[in-house]
Design an enzyme around this catalytic site. Structure first.
Site, short mmCIF file in Angstrom:
data_model
loop_
_atom_site.label_atom_id
_atom_site.label_comp_id
_atom_site.label_asym_id
_atom_site.label_seq_id
_atom_site.Cartn_x
_atom_site.Cartn_y
_atom_site.Cartn_z
NE ARG A 173 -4.18 -1.44 -0.07
CZ ARG A 173 -4.99 -1.50 -1.11
NH1 ARG A 173 -4.61 -0.97 -2.28
NH2 ARG A 173 -6.17 -2.07 -1.01
CD GLU B 298 -6.18 -5.91 -8.32
OE1 GLU B 298 -6.94 -5.07 -7.81
OE2 GLU B 298 -6.59 -7.00 -8.77
CD GLU C 182 -8.00 -3.49 -11.95
OE1 GLU C 182 -7.89 -3.56 -10.70
OE2 GLU C 182 -9.10 -3.41 -12.54
#
Length: 205
Positions: free
Chosen positions: A72, A157, A155
């Site tokens: 994050r 991820e 994306e």
């Protein structure tokens, strides 16, 4: 005692300062004061975000939760471990109901099929500077076979899925290992409701 409403805030000017995946608006506003009258004009920046859906997958038959882990950017300057243990989550960026987002994100991020969704609450995570509203749910799941690495390659991820006995997840919360708001709120809610959820779960699918 006066209860103020939206009508007690006057937006004098609003301009878009930046627009990318997210948007930053610059507002000039004033609002009524508790002691009467109106306050001065204030200049404030507003981080404009899509609303979010967060889901805690819970297996009442095995009394364990499914958590995901990913890096994050918001934690890289303030945490030695910016890979955070979190809930399944996604933004409402299409014409979808929150429940639809919950099912879609559970499949994409954790390979899970949600059996039942239970609303926990809705809340503003940072209303001092962002308009994001979070829809928080608990989802009943069959966690057998859950795990691995998931996410959409397009994306970027890279999401690791892990299974946690409920007691161990709560211990990770107490120790500070789990340190993001949605996961903290959902686990605390689950602690209050786990006995009833297990009693009413019925036979394992």
């Amino acid at each position: 005692m006066t209860d103020f409403t939206r009508a007690d805030v006057e937006v004098l000017d609003r301009q878009t300062g930046f627009k990318g995946f997210y948007r930053l608006d610059v507002l000039t506003l004033r609002h009524r004061l508790f002691n009467g009258g109106w306050g001065p004009a204030l200049r404030r920046e507003l981080f404009v975000r899509h609303d979010a859906v967060c889901v805690l997958p819970y297996d009442p038959w095995l009394d364990r939760v499914v958590l995901i882990e990913q890096v994050r950017i918001g934690a890289i300057d303030k945490s030695e471990r910016p890979w955070m243990l979190e809930l399944v989550a996604g933004l409402i960026d299409k014409d979808e109901a929150p429940e639809q987002v919950a099912h879609r994100e559970a499949e994409e991020e954790a390979g899970l099929q949600l059996l039942k969704l239970t609303p926990i609450t809705r809340y503003f995570p940072s209303p001092g500077g962002s308009d994001e509203l979070v829809h928080l749910y608990l989802a009943t799941v069959d966690s057998r076979g859950a795990g691995g690495v998931h996410g959409l390659e397009e994306e970027g991820e890279d999401i690791r899925v892990s299974l946690w006995p409920r007691a161990e997840a709560v211990a990770a919360l107490a120790s500070g290992r789990i340190d993001n708001a949605a996961t903290i709120i959902a686990l605390q809610w689950l602690e209050m409701q786990a006995a009833q959820l297990r009693a009413s779960a019925g036979p394992q699918p």
